[in-house]
Design an enzyme around this catalytic site. Structure first.
Site, PDB file in Angstrom:
ATOM      1  CG  HIS A   1       0.889   2.917  -6.917  1.00  0.00           C
ATOM      2  ND1 HIS A   1       0.991   4.263  -6.671  1.00  0.00           N
ATOM      3  CD2 HIS A   1       0.331   2.370  -5.804  1.00  0.00           C
ATOM      4  CE1 HIS A   1       0.512   4.519  -5.461  1.00  0.00           C
ATOM      5  NE2 HIS A   1       0.102   3.394  -4.908  1.00  0.00           N
TER       6      HIS A   1
ATOM      7  CG  ASP B   1       6.959   1.678  -8.750  1.00  0.00           C
ATOM      8  OD1 ASP B   1       7.470   1.255  -7.697  1.00  0.00           O
ATOM      9  OD2 ASP B   1       5.821   2.181  -8.800  1.00  0.00           O
TER      10      ASP B   1
ATOM     11  CD  GLN C   1       3.768  -3.413  -3.447  1.00  0.00           C
ATOM     12  OE1 GLN C   1       4.099  -4.358  -2.721  1.00  0.00           O
ATOM     13  NE2 GLN C   1       2.981  -2.451  -3.012  1.00  0.00           N
TER      14      GLN C   1
ATOM     15  CE  LYS D   1       4.503   0.541  -1.111  1.00  0.00           C
ATOM     16  NZ  LYS D   1       3.165   0.528  -0.530  1.00  0.00           N
TER      17      LYS D   1
ATOM     18  CB  CYS E   1      -3.091   3.675  -5.555  1.00  0.00           C
ATOM     19  SG  CYS E   1      -3.600   4.426  -4.024  1.00  0.00           S
TER      20      CYS E   1
END
Ligand code: 7TS
Length: 416
Positions: free
Chosen positions: A133, A210, A213, A236, A374
């Site tokens: 991202h 990261d 997700q 999220k 993104c």
């Protein structure tokens, strides 16, 4: 699809129809249709318990934290610090000193780039991947402009998987940090994060994951991962917007220079010199997002109640089922076909611009995201401007997928 059948099919103990009812926003009609919310990768929805926790805080307990001797300030501080402990347990960190509240994943990564990044110099290298991202690309590019460090990129193959042999070749004595996503937001690819982290760690290189997700879809154990940093966003994972977390290994965080300066991050201030607060407060300048942290704590309680392992199992079943259903639609190409995926199906439909598709679907009550997500380098890899992306959460049902399939068939008839 009746809920009993779904429950049986899932075999996870989760009843998605019942869970759907925990989310007040999902009860509405959109454009005259039942709402099929398939955009949780952009932002998930909040269950009633999270909304109630935030209201309760503002109705009963709000005051500034860490400052007042009065009762409300104590209550607010206890609730805020209680949320930090919930986060610690949820990701299995060793200490709350390792849990820094941020605005989200983006700010967490920027914190590392601006703090740890101060210790990097020209010629040092940071490895990211083509799947990232923009939040895990641009802060490093900005750092590169300031310091002359170099960004190296692990490429993907046409299934959307990282090419690990190239990664091994990129690692060298100049590598200071490996910063890679655990799950791709654009394609859903689950990266071999353990292998990536282990290779860096064996060379003494710092690592950042990261987790934006990944954390909504599976149990996370930062000690088992053995990463130095793990970044994620509350919104999220059924929590509020404007709150997120940077997990940072204490032995690394303690030597990092502060980034933002202000109240709460200091011990003493004078014009002859300022001393900084202990961890993690040194990295939380200013009045924090107290309600956001409390809402995130409530979201964690809710997810814990369902069980992240059960969520993972149910979502995997739904993902496979949805993927097979989408494959039956004429002219549909899946983008990102890695065998190991989580929560995301990206696709294009022959001859139809993704944005037009998104609009037609919206008219049928189906919410998906369209565009580059993104993650423009991913789109560049596939030579496309964007995709339509359906993303899943545990409150999605097969009925949502059927609604998507019906709307796609309609779009194909209208424009295909
Ligand atoms: N990293 C990943 C992998 C993401 O998916 C996102 C947001 C971010 C970082 C940034 O998170 P934020 O909460 O700080 O904004 N991803 C998306 C998306 O896929 N659609 O909208 C936002």
């Amino acid at each position: 699809m009746n809920s009993a059948a779904e429950k049986q099919a899932a075999g996870t103990g989760l009843d998605p129809e019942k869970l759907r009812a925990d989310f007040p926003i999902l009860a509405q009609q959109v454009n005259g249709h039942r709402l099929a919310y398939l955009d949780s990768a952009a932002s998930a929805q909040r269950p009633r318990v999270v909304i109630d926790a935030i209201s309760h805080y503002y109705e009963h307990d709000h005051a500034n934290v860490h400052r007042g001797v009065h009762t409300l300030s104590h209550r607010a501080t206890d609730a805020y610090e209680g949320a930090r402990e919930k986060v610690r347990q949820f990701i299995k960190a060793g200490s709350t000193r390792e849990i820094v509240f941020t605005r989200g994943t983006t700010e967490a990564i920027n914190l590392v780039a601006n703090s740890l990044g101060q210790t990097f110099s020209a010629g040092d290298e940071i490895i990211v991947s083509e799947l990232e991202h923009h939040a895990n690309i641009v802060p490093w590019q900005m750092l590169a402009e300031r310091t002359g460090i170099r960004l190296r990129v692990i490429p993907i193959n046409d299934a959307g998987e990282l090419q690990l042999d190239v990664y091994q070749d990129l690692l060298n004595e100049r590598t200071r940090l490996v910063s890679v996503t655990q799950v791709s937001n654009a394609l859903g690819t689950v990266t071999p994060i353990q292998e990536i982290l282990a290779a860096a760690r064996s060379r003494g290189i710092l690592t950042l994951v990261d987790g934006a997700q990944a954390i909504p879809h599976q149990p996370i154990d930062v000690q088992a991962l053995d990463c130095d940093f793990y970044a994620f966003s509350g919104h999220k994972m059924c929590g509020p917007t404007g709150i997120g977390v940077l997990y940072a290994r204490e032995s690394v965080l303690k030597d990092m220079p502060p980034w933002q300066g202000g109240g709460d991050m200091i011990l003493t201030v004078s014009f002859t010199g300022t001393t900084y607060n202990e961890l993690p407060y040194r990295f939380e300048a200013g009045t924090p997002n107290i309600a956001g942290a409390i809402g995130l704590g409530a979201a964690i309680d809710y997810l814990d109640g369902l069980g992240m392992a059960a969520i993972a199992e149910y979502e995997q079943q739904l993902l496979h089922w949805a993927t097979e259903r989408l494959r039956t639609i004429p002219g549909l190409q899946l983008v990102g076909t890695a065998p190991s995926k989580a929560g995301v199906i990206s696709f294009n439909l022959d001859g139809i611009h993704a944005h037009d598709l998104g609009t037609i679907l919206d008219h049928q009550g189906v919410a998906i995201r369209t565009g580059h997500h993104c993650a423009m380098p991913v789109m560049e890899h596939f030579g496309i401007a964007g995709t339509a992306r359906a993303s899943l959460a545990f409150y999605n049902t097969r009925e949502d997928i059927e609604q998507l399939v019906t709307a796609l068939e309609l779009a194909h008839k209208m424009l295909g």
